[in-house]
Design an enzyme around this catalytic site. Structure first.
Site, short mmCIF file in Angstrom:
data_model
loop_
_atom_site.label_atom_id
_atom_site.label_comp_id
_atom_site.label_asym_id
_atom_site.label_seq_id
_atom_site.Cartn_x
_atom_site.Cartn_y
_atom_site.Cartn_z
CE1 TYR A 111 -4.21 -1.57 0.32
CE2 TYR A 111 -2.86 -3.40 1.53
CZ TYR A 111 -4.05 -3.05 1.04
OH TYR A 111 -5.07 -3.83 0.79
CG ASN A 134 -10.96 -2.34 -8.32
OD1 ASN A 134 -11.69 -1.91 -9.18
ND2 ASN A 134 -10.17 -3.12 -8.48
CB CYS A 142 -7.67 -4.18 -5.68
SG CYS A 142 -8.96 -5.39 -5.84
CG HIS A 143 -5.59 -9.67 -7.20
ND1 HIS A 143 -6.34 -9.21 -8.26
CD2 HIS A 143 -4.57 -10.64 -7.79
CE1 HIS A 143 -5.75 -9.72 -9.53
NE2 HIS A 143 -4.74 -10.46 -9.30
CD GLU A 169 -2.53 -12.23 -10.98
OE1 GLU A 169 -1.62 -11.31 -10.32
OE2 GLU A 169 -3.62 -11.79 -11.22
#
Length: 179
Positions: A111, A134, A142-143, A169
């Site tokens: 963040y 979001n 946002c993850h 990912e």
């Protein structure tokens, strides 16, 4: 900068390995909202607040949106970069969301790092709130935002899904006790 008001929205349900996704697209095929069926009521209330004049119907939405999600969940983490999206939010929120899109699949950011990247290094909480607001999660990733110590922090779809998305990912993170 408010998003242009669509006349029609389509809600499509897409099965994924981590639950049924809800994709709300406009008549031009752009994603306007995303969530999971376990958060359907919350998402529909958000859609009604932000697009009060739009008629919402269930059916097949935008082909590019559906294809992007199908390819993503089939193993192509970059597929969502091609999904068209339009979001309703403040200028600051839009800046945060656009900046989130610069975090490549397989990478994460804290963040604090996100706040720095948007040019507001002392606005960590405001960045966190914008991240949490979001409306087109996963496409606007946002993850990929995690704690400064590398652990998973909040995610509107639940920490179990956040962990799955990041692992899918190929991102590195520390598993937290809550996940």
């Amino acid at each position: 900068m408010p998003a242009t008001q669509p006349e029609r929205l389509t809600l499509e349900r897409l099965p994924t390995p981590i639950g049924v996704a809800l994709l709300v697209t406009d008549e031009g095929g752009a994603l306007r909202a995303f969530n999971w069926t376990d958060y359907q009521d919350r998402m529909l209330a958000w859609v009604a607040r932000h697009y009060p004049r739009a008629a919402l119907q269930e059916g097949k939405g935008g082909a590019a949106v559906r294809s992007g999600f199908e390819r993503y969940f089939a193993g192509d983490p970059e597929a969502l970069e091609e999904v068209p999206w339009v979001a309703s939010g403040t200028a600051f929120q839009l800046k945060v969301w656009e900046t989130l899109c610069s975090i490549p699949a397989g990478q994460t950011m804290s963040y604090a790092g996100l706040a720095e990247r948007v040019g507001r290094p002392s606005a960590i909480r405001a960045v966190g709130l914008a991240n949490g607001a979001n409306p087109v999660a996963v496409v606007v990733p946002c993850h990929r935002v995690i704690g400064s110590n590398g652990t998973l922090t909040g995610y509107g779809g639940g920490l179990t899904r956040k962990e799955w998305l990041l692992a899918h990912e190929g991102a590195r993170f520390r598993r937290s006790q809550a996940a």
